[in-house]
Design an enzyme around this catalytic site. Structure first.
Site, PDB file in Angstrom:
ATOM      1  N   GLU A   1       0.829  -1.205   0.000  1.00 18.37           N
ATOM      2  CA  GLU A   1       0.000   0.000   0.000  1.00 18.37           C
ATOM      3  C   GLU A   1       0.861   1.253   0.000  1.00 18.37           C
ATOM      4  O   GLU A   1       0.507   2.248  -0.636  1.00 18.37           O
ATOM      5  CB  GLU A   1      -0.953  -0.010   1.192  1.00 18.37           C
ATOM      6  CG  GLU A   1      -1.924  -1.178   1.217  1.00 18.37           C
ATOM      7  CD  GLU A   1      -2.683  -1.362  -0.084  1.00 18.37           C
ATOM      8  OE1 GLU A   1      -2.947  -0.351  -0.788  1.00 18.37           O
ATOM      9  OE2 GLU A   1      -3.012  -2.515  -0.431  1.00 18.37           O
TER      10      GLU A   1
ATOM     11  N   HIS B   1       1.808   2.201  -3.453  1.00 16.64           N
ATOM     12  CA  HIS B   1       0.839   3.033  -4.173  1.00 16.64           C
ATOM     13  C   HIS B   1       1.006   4.512  -3.812  1.00 16.64           C
ATOM     14  O   HIS B   1       0.854   5.391  -4.669  1.00 16.64           O
ATOM     15  CB  HIS B   1      -0.590   2.581  -3.851  1.00 16.64           C
ATOM     16  CG  HIS B   1      -0.970   1.286  -4.493  1.00 16.64           C
ATOM     17  ND1 HIS B   1      -0.781   1.049  -5.849  1.00 16.64           N
ATOM     18  CD2 HIS B   1      -1.532   0.155  -3.991  1.00 16.64           C
ATOM     19  CE1 HIS B   1      -1.219  -0.170  -6.135  1.00 16.64           C
ATOM     20  NE2 HIS B   1      -1.663  -0.731  -5.027  1.00 16.64           N
TER      21      HIS B   1
END
Length: 226
Positions: free
Chosen positions: A100, A103
């Protein structure tokens, strides 16, 4: 109307998607039982990588969305981690948290595929909602042009899924690189991290295959009706 030879391939892709979902849960559970040598939690890993990348403005929050609900919100600049990832110090926790963060790094550096995905999202969202109704209306009313419009809208949704693939693979690569670079995992632990991330990537591959096959099916139907 309701059956087409392409459906055989679509059923195979659906089976692959269901199997991939099982693999994701199985690999996450398996490597959740293996504690990372660094002893860091997913939340600590996310925070440290973000700070090292100069992304102190990106927050890391606990999510109540349930297991595997982890995601990065580019609008709010927040990484939301599920309880097993946020508090856990297993290889699964570190893998998901770092992914994550990958990202967030993409967002900061305006990674081209992520930018394209963000621009496609509004049209893809509309396409995924309206295309089924247009297909059904075109078939029932015998209006071929409605099917054509449905195909155009559905193509945007399919393109969104295709573009998602390099975005996810790149985020996983960034995750593994950062975990190793910052000493959060040892080289011997990279296998477990890769297993978790690769299983998750397979779900995107399977769903994209299914969407592409469905698009081909509707294009074939459209051409035959014309």
């Amino acid at each position: 109307m309701f059956f087409h030879p392409m459906d055989f391939l679509i059923f195979i892709a659906l089976g692959l998607a269901l199997w991939a979902q099982t693999k994701v849960k199985g690999n996450f559970q398996k490597w959740s039982r293996v504690r990372a040598s660094s002893g860091l939690s997913g939340a600590q890993v996310a925070r440290q990588i973000l700070d090292q990348e100069g992304l102190s403005h990106v927050r890391v929050e606990y999510s109540k969305g349930g297991d595997l609900s982890d995601h990065y919100d580019p609008t709010a600049k927040v990484i939301r981690l599920s309880e097993p990832v946020y508090r856990g110090n297993s290889l699964s926790s570190l893998a998901v948290a770092a992914h994550e963060v990958g990202h967030a790094i993409q967002d900061e550096h305006r990674y081209s595929m992520l930018v394209l995905r963000h621009r496609l999202f509004p049209l893809a969202n509309i396409g995924s909602q309206l295309a089924p109704m247009l297909f059904l209306g075109g078939f029932l009313l015998g209006i071929t042009n409605l099917i054509g419009v449905g195909i155009a809208l559905f193509s945007a949704a399919v393109l969104f899924q295709v573009v998602t693939l390099p975005v996810e693979f790149d985020a996983s690569k960034r995750a593994k690189d950062k975990l190793l670079e910052l000493g959060m995992i040892k080289n011997s632990e990279e296998k477990g991290v890769s297993k978790v991330l690769n299983a998750a990537a397979l779900t995107y591959v399977a769903s994209t295959m299914m969407a592409v096959l469905q698009l081909i099916k509707f294009i074939m139907i459209f051409r035959n009706r014309r």
